[in-house]
Design a protein around this motif. Structure first.
Motif, mmCIF file in Angstrom:
data_model
loop_
_atom_site.group_PDB
_atom_site.id
_atom_site.type_symbol
_atom_site.label_atom_id
_atom_site.label_comp_id
_atom_site.label_asym_id
_atom_site.label_seq_id
_atom_site.Cartn_x
_atom_site.Cartn_y
_atom_site.Cartn_z
ATOM 1 N N TRP A 123 28.658 53.410 87.397
ATOM 2 C CA TRP A 123 29.112 52.859 86.905
ATOM 3 C C TRP A 123 29.094 51.132 87.813
ATOM 4 O O TRP A 123 28.489 50.531 88.152
ATOM 5 N N THR A 124 29.909 50.268 86.706
ATOM 6 C CA THR A 124 29.884 48.898 87.698
ATOM 7 C C THR A 124 31.288 49.061 88.838
ATOM 8 O O THR A 124 31.792 50.077 89.212
ATOM 9 N N PRO A 125 31.317 48.000 89.329
ATOM 10 C CA PRO A 125 31.991 48.024 91.286
ATOM 11 C C PRO A 125 33.097 48.155 90.623
ATOM 12 O O PRO A 125 34.160 48.731 91.749
ATOM 13 N N GLU A 126 34.011 47.846 89.037
ATOM 14 C CA GLU A 126 35.134 47.644 89.171
ATOM 15 C C GLU A 126 35.339 49.235 88.425
ATOM 16 O O GLU A 126 36.810 49.471 89.372
ATOM 17 N N GLU A 127 34.688 50.062 88.099
ATOM 18 C CA GLU A 127 34.985 51.098 87.849
ATOM 19 C C GLU A 127 35.335 51.918 89.288
ATOM 20 O O GLU A 127 36.182 52.993 89.149
ATOM 21 N N LEU A 128 33.788 52.040 90.159
ATOM 22 C CA LEU A 128 33.718 52.226 91.173
ATOM 23 C C LEU A 128 35.364 52.436 91.898
ATOM 24 O O LEU A 128 35.926 52.947 92.630
ATOM 25 N N ASP A 129 35.138 50.921 91.665
ATOM 26 C CA ASP A 129 36.711 50.659 92.708
ATOM 27 C C ASP A 129 37.787 51.054 92.037
ATOM 28 O O ASP A 129 38.987 51.721 92.931
ATOM 29 N N THR A 130 37.886 51.523 90.466
ATOM 30 C CA THR A 130 39.575 51.940 90.151
ATOM 31 C C THR A 130 38.741 53.425 90.052
ATOM 32 O O THR A 130 39.965 54.160 90.339
ATOM 33 N N PHE A 131 37.834 53.474 90.339
ATOM 34 C CA PHE A 131 37.922 55.203 90.696
ATOM 35 C C PHE A 131 38.572 55.357 91.356
ATOM 36 O O PHE A 131 39.479 56.989 91.678
ATOM 37 N N SER A 132 38.026 54.644 93.003
ATOM 38 C CA SER A 132 38.271 55.523 93.679
ATOM 39 C C SER A 132 40.043 55.720 94.464
ATOM 40 O O SER A 132 40.058 55.847 94.452
ATOM 41 N N THR A 133 40.595 53.879 93.281
ATOM 42 C CA THR A 133 41.905 54.075 93.949
ATOM 43 C C THR A 133 42.667 54.854 93.068
ATOM 44 O O THR A 133 43.589 55.742 94.478
ATOM 45 N N GLN A 134 41.813 55.802 92.211
ATOM 46 C CA GLN A 134 42.646 56.982 91.396
ATOM 47 C C GLN A 134 42.563 57.987 92.011
ATOM 48 O O GLN A 134 44.035 59.081 92.093
ATOM 49 N N LEU A 135 41.278 57.893 92.101
ATOM 50 C CA LEU A 135 40.682 59.641 92.994
ATOM 51 C C LEU A 135 42.087 59.663 94.362
ATOM 52 O O LEU A 135 42.279 60.725 94.807
ATOM 53 N N HIS A 136 42.686 58.330 94.822
ATOM 54 C CA HIS A 136 42.827 58.450 96.427
ATOM 55 C C HIS A 136 44.329 59.244 95.760
ATOM 56 O O HIS A 136 45.090 60.143 96.785
ATOM 57 N N ARG A 137 45.378 58.499 94.621
ATOM 58 C CA ARG A 137 46.362 58.032 93.862
ATOM 59 C C ARG A 137 46.578 59.774 93.555
ATOM 60 O O ARG A 137 47.441 60.562 94.093
ATOM 61 N N PHE A 138 45.290 60.371 93.292
ATOM 62 C CA PHE A 138 45.628 61.959 92.684
ATOM 63 C C PHE A 138 45.333 62.671 93.631
ATOM 64 O O PHE A 138 46.273 63.550 93.564
ATOM 65 N N VAL A 139 44.637 62.410 94.868
ATOM 66 C CA VAL A 139 44.667 63.732 95.699
ATOM 67 C C VAL A 139 45.493 63.413 96.787
ATOM 68 O O VAL A 139 46.872 64.790 97.374
ATOM 69 N N ASP A 140 46.328 62.534 96.799
ATOM 70 C CA ASP A 140 47.628 62.038 97.716
ATOM 71 C C ASP A 140 48.404 62.733 97.045
ATOM 72 O O ASP A 140 49.637 64.000 97.227
ATOM 73 N N GLY A 141 49.048 62.939 95.121
ATOM 74 C CA GLY A 141 49.998 63.133 94.374
ATOM 75 C C GLY A 141 49.780 64.326 94.950
ATOM 76 O O GLY A 141 50.317 65.537 94.917
ATOM 77 N N TYR A 142 48.257 65.193 94.882
ATOM 78 C CA TYR A 142 48.418 66.526 95.093
ATOM 79 C C TYR A 142 48.686 67.422 96.420
ATOM 80 O O TYR A 142 49.406 68.266 96.191
ATOM 81 N N GLU A 143 48.279 66.740 96.887
ATOM 82 C CA GLU A 143 49.119 66.746 98.837
ATOM 83 C C GLU A 143 50.461 66.854 98.942
ATOM 84 O O GLU A 143 50.959 68.321 98.804
ATOM 85 N N VAL A 144 51.217 65.675 97.763
ATOM 86 C CA VAL A 144 52.812 66.276 98.071
ATOM 87 C C VAL A 144 53.145 67.089 97.144
ATOM 88 O O VAL A 144 54.248 68.020 97.484
#
Length: 170
Positions: A123-144
């Motif tokens: 994975w590129t650094p950009e892909e990792l950054d995007t994945f990390s951000t989106q995964l965090h957003r997804f988990v936050d959404g799931y929690e809510v």
């Protein structure tokens, strides 16, 4: 939102959950029960939050008190965590990580991070950054969203009405 895309995401989440559950069961089998991966979440939570009561630990880990109690007993027996009198109320105890627990957590973290590095090596650094951000957003959404999902299911205990197709307003 396209049902096919939502279905594809749901499928991948279920697939990941099953892979993780199977891997954890295999780890427990290989180590003859010495390592219960779910119990190690307790170590990391205590390292992150500091000493807490068992009930607060269960809440933070989205677990029930009986599961936490069993896992805590195992970790106390192995000397990885300890019970101490709560400084705010000496009648109750808090749980905290021991030096041995911190050492084990360091080893687990190193192995976990190495596994993730292998998975994500191409994975590129950009892909990792995007994945990390989106995964965090997804988990936050799931929690809510989970609270509403649980309330909806509780309100339709027969489940047939819960899973009945929604009426169309068209």
């Amino acid at each position: 939102m396209d049902d096919g895309l939502v279905d594809a995401i749901a499928y991948e989440i279920a697939r990941l959950t099953k892979l993780r559950d199977r891997t954890n069961a295999q780890i427990a089998a290989i180590t003859e029960g010495e390592i219960e991966p779910a119990a190690y979440a307790i170590l990391f939570q205590l390292i992150h939050s500091g000493p807490v009561r068992s009930g607060a630990l269960a809440e933070a880990l989205y677990s029930d008190a009986s599961t936490i109690s069993r896992q805590v007993a195992s970790l106390v027996k192995r000397g990885l965590i300890e019970r101490r009198a709560d400084p705010a109320d000496g009648r109750v105890s808090v749980l905290d990580v021991t030096a041995a627990g911190r050492a084990v957590a360091t080893q687990i973290r190193a192995r976990r991070n190495e596994s993730l590095r292998r998975m994500l090596a191409d994975w590129t650094p950009e892909e990792l950054d995007t994945f990390s951000t989106q995964l965090h957003r997804f988990v936050d959404g799931y929690e809510v969203t989970r609270q509403r999902m649980l309330a909806d299911i509780a309100a339709h205990k027969d489940l047939q009405s819960y899973y009945a197709p929604a009426e169309s307003n068209s």
